[in-house]
Motif scaffolding. Structure first.
Motif, short mmCIF file in Angstrom:
data_model
loop_
_atom_site.label_atom_id
_atom_site.label_comp_id
_atom_site.label_asym_id
_atom_site.label_seq_id
_atom_site.Cartn_x
_atom_site.Cartn_y
_atom_site.Cartn_z
N ILE A 123 0.85 -1.20 0.00
CA ILE A 123 0.00 0.00 0.00
C ILE A 123 0.88 1.25 0.00
N SER A 124 1.96 1.21 0.79
CA SER A 124 2.90 2.33 0.80
C SER A 124 3.37 2.66 -0.61
N ARG A 125 3.77 1.61 -1.31
CA ARG A 125 4.27 1.82 -2.68
C ARG A 125 3.19 2.42 -3.56
N GLU A 126 1.97 1.90 -3.40
CA GLU A 126 0.86 2.41 -4.23
C GLU A 126 0.58 3.88 -3.96
N VAL A 127 0.48 4.23 -2.68
CA VAL A 127 0.10 5.62 -2.39
C VAL A 127 1.23 6.60 -2.72
N LEU A 128 2.44 6.07 -2.77
CA LEU A 128 3.57 6.96 -3.10
C LEU A 128 3.59 7.37 -4.57
N VAL A 129 2.86 6.63 -5.39
CA VAL A 129 2.86 6.95 -6.82
C VAL A 129 2.30 8.36 -7.05
N ALA A 130 1.12 8.63 -6.46
CA ALA A 130 0.50 9.95 -6.62
C ALA A 130 1.38 11.04 -6.00
N PHE A 131 1.95 10.71 -4.86
CA PHE A 131 2.84 11.66 -4.18
C PHE A 131 4.01 12.04 -5.09
N ASP A 132 4.58 11.00 -5.69
CA ASP A 132 5.69 11.20 -6.63
C ASP A 132 5.32 12.14 -7.77
N GLU A 133 4.12 11.92 -8.30
CA GLU A 133 3.69 12.73 -9.45
C GLU A 133 3.67 14.21 -9.11
N THR A 134 3.27 14.51 -7.89
CA THR A 134 3.23 15.92 -7.48
C THR A 134 4.62 16.43 -7.13
N ILE A 135 5.35 15.62 -6.40
CA ILE A 135 6.58 16.11 -5.78
C ILE A 135 7.80 16.06 -6.70
N SER A 136 7.90 14.98 -7.50
CA SER A 136 9.10 14.85 -8.34
C SER A 136 9.38 16.06 -9.24
N PRO A 137 8.35 16.58 -9.96
CA PRO A 137 8.65 17.74 -10.81
C PRO A 137 9.19 18.93 -10.01
N LEU A 138 8.67 19.09 -8.81
CA LEU A 138 9.15 20.21 -7.98
C LEU A 138 10.60 19.97 -7.57
N GLU A 139 10.89 18.71 -7.24
CA GLU A 139 12.28 18.38 -6.88
C GLU A 139 13.20 18.64 -8.05
N GLU A 140 12.73 18.24 -9.24
CA GLU A 140 13.58 18.43 -10.43
C GLU A 140 13.81 19.91 -10.72
N LYS A 141 12.73 20.67 -10.58
CA LYS A 141 12.85 22.11 -10.83
C LYS A 141 13.88 22.73 -9.87
N GLN A 142 13.74 22.38 -8.62
CA GLN A 142 14.67 22.91 -7.61
C GLN A 142 16.11 22.53 -7.93
N THR A 143 16.30 21.23 -8.20
CA THR A 143 17.64 20.74 -8.49
C THR A 143 18.22 21.47 -9.69
N HIS A 144 17.39 21.64 -10.71
CA HIS A 144 17.84 22.34 -11.91
C HIS A 144 18.28 23.76 -11.58
N ASP A 145 17.41 24.47 -10.85
CA ASP A 145 17.71 25.86 -10.51
C ASP A 145 19.01 25.98 -9.71
N ILE A 146 19.18 25.02 -8.79
CA ILE A 146 20.38 25.07 -7.97
C ILE A 146 21.61 24.77 -8.82
#
Ligand code: GDP
Ligand code: MG
Length: 756
Positions: A343-366
């Motif tokens: 279940i953890s893995r399943e619920v993390l999918v949606a979380f990833d979809e929201t959070i990963s792009p933000l992480e990537e944006k931040q990493t890129h900017d830095i």
């Protein structure tokens, strides 16, 4: 007949309990312990009557003269049967018709054979341990491990009982269980013991068909054991230990009891003699495969006196029961673990979809060196965290409570690790952009103030920009707070931010000080340019003439030229110092900073004056001034009226007088010297020693001054030299030529006048 027979009670544990645990008050009788004593029951309780039993069996007074042997192995592999044969015990044996587990918990019985023999063999205590069964999972295993460890920890000899066909099968031969037991045994009982207690692992291979020789089976088992040992986690200090350090090994194979009953009994009988042998020849070997060797070697003995055994055994059991490493999850917990992970893995999918792009944006900017404050970050983080935890709760909360709670915490920390990283990088970006903004806006405001004629209040600009920058940071921080996350606070960062703004402010103030200093220096330069120029110009009006003094005014004496210059210089600089101090104080410069600024100002001003003087005494300039001075003296009378030369005039006499008077100026000009003291001005005292707070950067752009900077190797006299000897000489020659020209001209005009 001491042959063991299937006993009837075994299917009824409650009946057995009644018959073996005497109610308090009743005197114990040997009959009660016909089948031995249940040392540990199925509820993992230690039997408080163990010492009563040992007393009945007359073990208590024997000191060290007793032995303990246990058995380990899968269920229904004939363990109890074997023990009964070997030691005449009456442990419960499964009836051949009903195939159910018989031995519950751990039983102990004294060896009942050889009662007549007064050898040590009489005092053998035998423990029958509930069987292990590698196939089953769940709670059963818990007892399995604990009882196996108890047997291993207390016994001198551990019989490992297994079918021939189990050899080489890891699970089937309980190797996994042995591994755990070895591991915890090392951890609990061996790690801190001073001497290394050794035990004998006595492998009894049942239903040996004879096709595979015992030596092959033995090798397979030894290899398996070595492998187990190499993979188990050892306590520190024992990393390099070998299994042989703790165990000796013996191997025996028995024929099939049902198919070859006579042979079976024959072999068992032979085996039993080994347990009755004394150890007159205590030869230590790792492998006791010589069938004639005794089994109970002295080094296996735990050295616990018999009267202390029950307390010792109970202590061991307590440690085992309380050891968490041995606890096994139940079926329910296993399922919960599995599902919660899923279940953890399943619920993390949606979380990833929201959070990963933000992480990537931040990493890129830095990465490109431009950390930016992401405006949508706070909302996204809050929504994602809420959703992931809610989803998990909805799906996983129906599983085992303890596991669910643990997995929920695991998920939360997993999610929070990422959110916290986002959060901190956002604060970092807010910090950086805030500081940049602050320093930019201060600079911009100063520039526009400069354009409006330097009419601006630096301190006020800094204060208002700082307030704006702080408000912006707090707003950025608030926007990114994550509800319910204890780590989400920016207090610490705010403190750092405030500190950074202070640092930047002080840097900006330093810059402002420099700008101010530059402005004041410029003012000094322009003032000195005029006033010093004026003093030199007065040289040209030696007496009367166009520059003649007003009536009543005393003509300036050429002798105190330097006194006047020094006065005008110090007055100008004092004025400048006042301006500098007022302005610097207005933006909170510290007294130390002001002192350094003033010190620099004085030094620089001296530089300005020197340069101005040098300019005035430049060849052409000074020659012109001398000529004017001379002409003024020569061509005008004391009333400032131009002379008309007549041939009768003493042209030569006047010429000589005027010329000598002007020539006398050259040495006067050559050295900056005050008339009133006949010494150079007190430049060193006037500049003063450098303030204590002066920094190397403050001194970087300062020219050395002779007589002030001692290590310069230039004296004050030299600093004050305006014209070198050579220059004076040169000037003299040139001046004389010029004067001669004037004289010739005067002579001519006198003659010409006569001619007219
Ligand atoms: P335990 O659970 O390991 O104590 O096994 P038991 O001693 O209760 O014996 C289980 C069953 O196996 C009984 O029915 C015994 O008669 C039988 N049994 C005992 N020894 C042997 C043996 O050496 N070979 C075979 N094939 N069966 C045996
Ligand atoms: Mg049994």
């Amino acid at each position: 007949d001491r042959r063991p027979t299937a006993i009837k009670h075994h299917t009824s544990p409650s009946l057995m309990m009644n018959s073996h645990f005497a109610p308090v008050g009743e005197s114990p009788s040997r009959e009660q312990y016909e089948h031995g004593i249940q040392v540990i029951d199925e509820d993992k309780e230690f039997n408080q009557n163990l010492s009563t039993y040992l007393n009945l069996e007359k073990i208590i007074p024997v000191g060290f003269n007793y032995h303990l042997i246990s058995v380990f192995g899968s269920q229904s592999t004939g363990k109890s049967t074997l023990l009964n044969y070997l030691f005449g015990t009456e442990f419960g044996v499964m009836s051949e018709r009903e195939r159910r587990q018989t031995t519950k918990g751990i039983w102990m019985s004294k060896n009942k054979r050889d009662k007549e023999a007064k050898s040590m063999a009489e005092n053998i205590l035998v423990m029958d341990v509930e069987g292990t069964d590698g196939r089953e999972r769940g709670e059963d295993q818990d007892f399995e491990r604990k009882s196996a460890l108890f047997a291993l920890a207390t016994s001198e000899v551990l019989i490992v009982n297994l079918w021939e066909h189990q050899v080489g099968l890891y699970q089937g031969a309980n190797m996994g269980l042995l591994k755990t037991v070895f591991e915890v045994n090392l951890q609990l009982f061996i790690k801190d013991s001073k001497s290394i207690p050794k035990s004998l692992l006595f492998f009894v291979i049942r239903d040996h068909l004879g096709t595979t020789p015992l030596s092959n089976l033995r090798n397979t088992l030894l290899q398996d054991l070595a492998r187990i040992w190499s993979t188990l986690s050892k306590p520190s200090g024992l990393e390099n230990s070998r299994i042989e350090d703790y165990f000796d090994f013996a191997f025996v194979a028995l024929p099939h009891k049902i198919l070859q009953p006579e042979k079976f009994e024959e072999e068992v009988e032979k085996l039993s003699t080994r347990f009755r042998k004394g150890y007159n020849d205590p030869k230590t070997t790792g492998l006791l495969d010589d069938e004639s060797l005794p089994v109970f070697l002295p080094q296996y003995h735990r050295r616990i006196p018999a009267d202390g055994f029950s307390v010792y055994a109970e202590g061991i059991w307590d440690q085992i029961v309380n050891n968490k490493d041995l606890d096994l999850p139940t079926q329910q917990e296993l399922l919960a673990q599995f599902r919660c992970d899923e279940i953890s893995r399943e619920v993390l999918v949606a979380f990833d979809e929201t959070i990963s792009p933000l992480e990537e944006k931040q990493t890129h900017d830095i990465t490109i060196g431009k950390p930016t404050v992401l405006p949508e970050l706070g909302a996204a983080m809050n929504a994602a965290r809420l959703a992931v935890m809610k989803d998990f709760e909805t799906n996983a909360s129906r599983y085992h409570k303890g596991v669910y709670t643990r997995k929920r915490a695991e998920l939360e920390s997993k999610v929070d690790v990422r959110l916290k990283a986002l959060f901190q990088k956002q604060l970092h970006a807010a910090h950086k952009s805030g500081v940049d903004m602050f320093s930019d806006s201060v600079s911009t405001a100063v520039k526009s103030g400069q354009k409006k004629g330097n009419n601006y209040d630096f301190a006020q600009i800094v204060e208002s920009e700082k307030a704006k920058a702080l408000a912006k940071f707090e707003a950025d921080g608030k926007a990114v707070l994550v509800e319910g996350a204890p780590w989400s606070t920016y207090e610490q960062e705010l403190v750092l931010y405030r500190k950074k703004l202070e640092e930047v402010s002080s840097r900006l103030r330093k810059e402002e000080m420099r700008r101010l200093a530059t402005r004041v220096e410029r003012w000094v330069r322009s003032r000195l340019g005029e006033s010093v120029g004026l003093e030199f110009n007065k040289l040209g009006t030696g007496r009367g003439g166009s520059g003649a003094p007003e009536v009543g005014e005393k003509p300036p004496s050429e002798k105190d030229l330097w006194d006047r210059i020094w006065t005008v210089f110090t007055e100008t600089v004092a004025d400048a110092e006042g301006r500098f101090t007022d302005r610097a104080r207005s933006f909170d410069a510290s007294p130390e900073e002001v002192d350094v600024g003033l010190w620099r100002l004085r030094r620089k001003s001296w530089g300005v004056l020197s340069a101005k003087v040098d300019e005035e005494v430049m060849e052409g300039n000074i020659l012109l001034k001398l000529r004017e001075n001379f002409e003024d003296k020569f061509r005008y009378d004391e009333h400032g009226v131009p002379r008309i030369w007549r041939p009768t005039d003493d042209i030569e006499g006047m010429y000589t007088k005027a010329r000598e008077s002007t020539i006398a100026l050259i040495p006067l000009l050559a050295q900056f010297k005050l008339a009133r003291t006949s010494a150079p001005p007190p430049l060193d005292a006037w500049i003063g020693s450098p303030p204590l707070s002066v920094s190397p950067a403050d001194e970087e752009d300062l020219a050395p001054i002779g007589g002030v900077d001692e290590d310069e190797g230039k004296s004050l006299e030299e600093e004050m030299t305006v014209l070198s000897d050579y220059k004076q000489q040169d000037l003299l020659v040139r001046f004389k030529k010029t004067a001669d020209g004037v004289y010739v001209e005067a002579k001519r005009s006198a003659i010409g006048g006569m001619t007219q």
